[in-house]
Design a protein around this motif. Structure first.
Motif, short mmCIF file in Angstrom:
data_model
loop_
_atom_site.label_atom_id
_atom_site.label_comp_id
_atom_site.label_asym_id
_atom_site.label_seq_id
_atom_site.Cartn_x
_atom_site.Cartn_y
_atom_site.Cartn_z
N LEU A 56 14.66 4.98 -6.21
CA LEU A 56 14.75 4.00 -5.01
C LEU A 56 13.87 3.58 -3.98
O LEU A 56 13.86 2.54 -3.49
N GLY A 57 12.74 4.57 -3.83
CA GLY A 57 11.63 4.01 -3.22
C GLY A 57 10.71 3.13 -4.01
O GLY A 57 10.21 2.09 -3.14
N VAL A 58 10.69 2.98 -5.01
CA VAL A 58 10.02 1.83 -6.13
C VAL A 58 10.53 0.69 -5.58
O VAL A 58 10.04 -0.33 -5.33
N ILE A 67 6.96 -8.37 2.10
CA ILE A 67 7.31 -9.01 3.45
C ILE A 67 6.37 -8.68 4.13
O ILE A 67 5.88 -9.55 4.92
N ILE A 68 6.03 -7.29 4.32
CA ILE A 68 4.92 -7.12 5.58
C ILE A 68 3.33 -6.68 4.90
O ILE A 68 2.67 -6.74 5.63
N GLY A 69 3.20 -6.83 3.56
CA GLY A 69 2.01 -6.77 3.02
C GLY A 69 1.86 -5.34 2.46
O GLY A 69 2.57 -4.53 2.58
N ARG A 70 0.72 -5.57 1.33
CA ARG A 70 0.57 -4.39 0.68
C ARG A 70 0.04 -2.96 1.13
O ARG A 70 0.43 -1.93 1.29
N ARG A 71 -0.87 -3.38 2.09
CA ARG A 71 -1.63 -2.41 2.93
C ARG A 71 -0.78 -1.70 3.82
O ARG A 71 -0.53 -0.23 4.06
N ARG A 72 0.02 -2.28 4.69
CA ARG A 72 0.94 -1.78 5.78
C ARG A 72 1.94 -1.03 5.00
O ARG A 72 2.60 -0.06 5.54
N SER A 73 2.57 -1.53 3.89
CA SER A 73 3.42 -0.87 2.99
C SER A 73 3.01 0.69 2.68
O SER A 73 3.59 1.60 2.59
N THR A 74 1.91 0.40 2.07
CA THR A 74 1.25 1.87 1.63
C THR A 74 0.98 2.83 2.57
O THR A 74 1.52 3.94 2.45
N GLY A 111 2.79 5.14 -3.99
CA GLY A 111 1.72 5.10 -4.83
C GLY A 111 1.53 4.61 -6.24
O GLY A 111 0.74 4.21 -6.73
N SER A 112 2.87 4.35 -6.66
CA SER A 112 3.16 3.58 -7.86
C SER A 112 3.30 2.14 -7.63
O SER A 112 2.31 1.36 -8.34
N VAL A 113 4.05 1.85 -7.12
CA VAL A 113 4.53 0.58 -6.95
C VAL A 113 3.71 -0.54 -6.16
O VAL A 113 3.05 -1.60 -6.68
N CYS A 114 3.14 0.06 -4.99
CA CYS A 114 2.21 -0.68 -4.42
C CYS A 114 0.91 -0.64 -4.89
O CYS A 114 0.29 -1.90 -4.62
N THR A 115 0.16 0.27 -5.42
CA THR A 115 -0.90 0.27 -6.08
C THR A 115 -0.98 -0.74 -7.15
O THR A 115 -2.02 -1.47 -7.35
N GLN A 116 0.18 -0.45 -7.95
CA GLN A 116 0.06 -1.52 -9.20
C GLN A 116 0.01 -3.18 -8.57
O GLN A 116 -0.56 -3.72 -9.26
N THR A 117 0.83 -3.18 -7.44
CA THR A 117 0.74 -4.59 -7.17
C THR A 117 -0.67 -5.21 -6.51
O THR A 117 -0.94 -6.30 -6.91
N ILE A 118 -1.21 -4.30 -5.85
CA ILE A 118 -2.54 -4.54 -5.36
C ILE A 118 -3.47 -4.64 -6.72
O ILE A 118 -4.30 -5.74 -6.47
N LEU A 119 -3.32 -3.94 -7.58
CA LEU A 119 -4.15 -4.03 -8.75
C LEU A 119 -3.94 -5.53 -9.30
O LEU A 119 -4.95 -6.33 -9.72
N ARG A 120 -2.71 -5.94 -9.42
CA ARG A 120 -2.36 -7.28 -10.11
C ARG A 120 -2.86 -8.43 -9.28
O ARG A 120 -2.95 -9.40 -9.87
N ASP A 121 -2.79 -8.08 -7.82
CA ASP A 121 -3.44 -9.06 -6.92
C ASP A 121 -4.79 -9.33 -7.27
O ASP A 121 -5.37 -10.45 -7.19
N SER A 122 -5.43 -8.25 -7.24
CA SER A 122 -7.02 -8.28 -7.35
C SER A 122 -7.64 -8.60 -8.70
O SER A 122 -8.85 -9.03 -8.85
N PHE A 123 -6.94 -8.41 -9.96
CA PHE A 123 -7.46 -8.62 -11.11
C PHE A 123 -6.66 -9.26 -11.95
O PHE A 123 -5.17 -9.29 -11.85
#
Length: 386
Positions: A56-58, A67-74, A111-123
């Motif tokens: 459910l958290g994912v 909506i509010i961004g990767r950093r604030r969500s994390t 830790g799972s969904v937001c970090t994967q999203t950040i990695l896909r944004d960056s690379f």
């Protein structure tokens, strides 16, 4: 577009922490049972609640990322985890303890969904595949670290020491993230509803392939942790031996990821790498079947860990290439899908109690999926040529 990239150590720490928390909790089950005077079955409820709340958290954090961004969500997810862990530590009864641990799992999903999203944004492309290879290595060794840390803490101070350590570790991770975690959300991003993204993904055969492959690969690896202890017990082996075998699996995972990085460097096609990995998984299932009446059955499991390290980076790096405008929401739905498959698959593994059959089923299904995908790819190329 120039997006500030996340540092590799921070990405690894964020990806590792949910699994580290889960495996730190497992050795504390006996302490929890004794402290709250509940049955072993009731004490084990925490792990079931963990996976449900995590799924459910994912969905929640992945959607919030867009909506509010990767950093604030994390940071919000880490803060929720810390607050929930404190509440769990102080819980006066078992029901409140379970609610608190469920809230921990919900927060840990960032830790799972937001970090994967950040990695896909960056690379993208090979660079993204390399990062996921490093991540697969880290995730592969995190159960070993979690079991070791959790066992030591439980032996010296019971479950309260385990949760105290969680609070300290994630507080440090929160501080680190507050200082170094960049905001990678693109400025121009579509705010499609979760339902519209889901509708698109349901009709995407590539997503179905990725979801099934990730889910079955995880079932193959983690079925060992749920079945092997009972196999060792039946063979009259020490439970400590089971703990030591975790090192063997960790070595296999690291080896698989290092081989994958090397193969990527030589620009070997990802589908070919996955095909090789699935053959290794089937061979592993055969090996476990032949050795299941001896304590050496864990040796072929190394091949499953190698296959895991080879497969996951190539699947994750190509999973959402057509969803770059809503990576958070798409990542959330992808995560929910394969976590459901993992849950059902591990339930199947537990009901059969047969590790070899589980490995052969997962490896065989994955091998068929890879072959079907390659056939459809070749047919598409022929049609385009005509």
């Amino acid at each position: 577009m120039n997006i500030k990239k996340i540092s590799t150590p921070l990405a690894i720490a964020l990806l590792m922490f949910p699994q580290l928390i889960e495996t730190m909790y497992s050795p504390a089950l006996t302490s929890i049972k004794n402290h709250f005077a509940v049955s072993a079955e009731n004490a084990a409820q925490g792990l079931s609640i963990f996976f449900i709340a995590f799924a459910l958290g994912v969905v929640f954090w992945g959607t919030l990322c867009d909506i509010i961004g990767r950093r604030r969500s994390t940071l919000a997810g880490l803060a929720l985890f810390i607050a929930a862990a404190i509440a769990t530590y102080l819980a006066p009864n078992f029901d409140l303890f379970l609610y608190g641990f469920g809230a921990c799992a919900f927060g840990a999903a960032v830790g799972s969904v937001c970090t994967q999203t950040i990695l896909r944004d960056s690379f993208e492309g090979l660079a993204l595949s390399r990062r996921f290879s490093i991540a697969a290595t880290s995730v592969g060794i995190s159960p070993v670290l979690g079991m070791m840390i959790g066992s030591w803490l439980t032996a010296h101070g019971g479950y309260t020491w385990v949760f105290a350590a969680m609070i300290v570790l994630i507080t440090l991770l929160f501080i680190w993230s507050s200082i170094q975690l960049p905001e990678t959300k693109p400025k121009h991003i579509k705010h499609d509803s979760l339902l519209s993204v889901a509708n698109k993904m349901i009709r995407d055969s590539h997503i179905w392939y990725i979801t099934l492959m990730i889910g079955l690969a995880n079932v193959a690896l983690f079925s060992y942790y749920s079945i092997a202890p009972f196999m060792f017990e039946q063979l009259g082996a020490s439970v400590k031996l089971f703990g030591y075998t975790g090192f063997v699996l960790a070595i296999g995972s690291v080896l698989g990821s290092l081989i994958n990085i090397k193969l990527i460097h030589y620009k070997l096609n990802g589908d070919v790498i996955i095909f090789i990995a699935m053959i290794l998984m089937v061979i592993s299932g055969i090996g476990v079947y032949l050795l299941q009446d001896t304590i050496w059955f864990f040796i072929p499991m190394v091949l499953v860990s190698v296959a895991f390290g080879l497969t996951l980076p190539n699947l994750f790096s190509t999973a959402l290439i057509n969803y770059r405008n809503h990576l958070g929401s798409a990542g959330a739905l992808l995560g929910l899908s394969y976590y459901l498959i993992i849950g059902v698959g591990l339930d199947f593994a537990a009901s059969t109690g047969n590790l070899a059959i589980t490995l052969l089923t997962c490896g065989g299904c994955c091998l068929v999926l890879v072959i079907i995908k390659q056939l459809f790819t070749k047919l598409a190329l022929v049609r385009n040529a005509i």
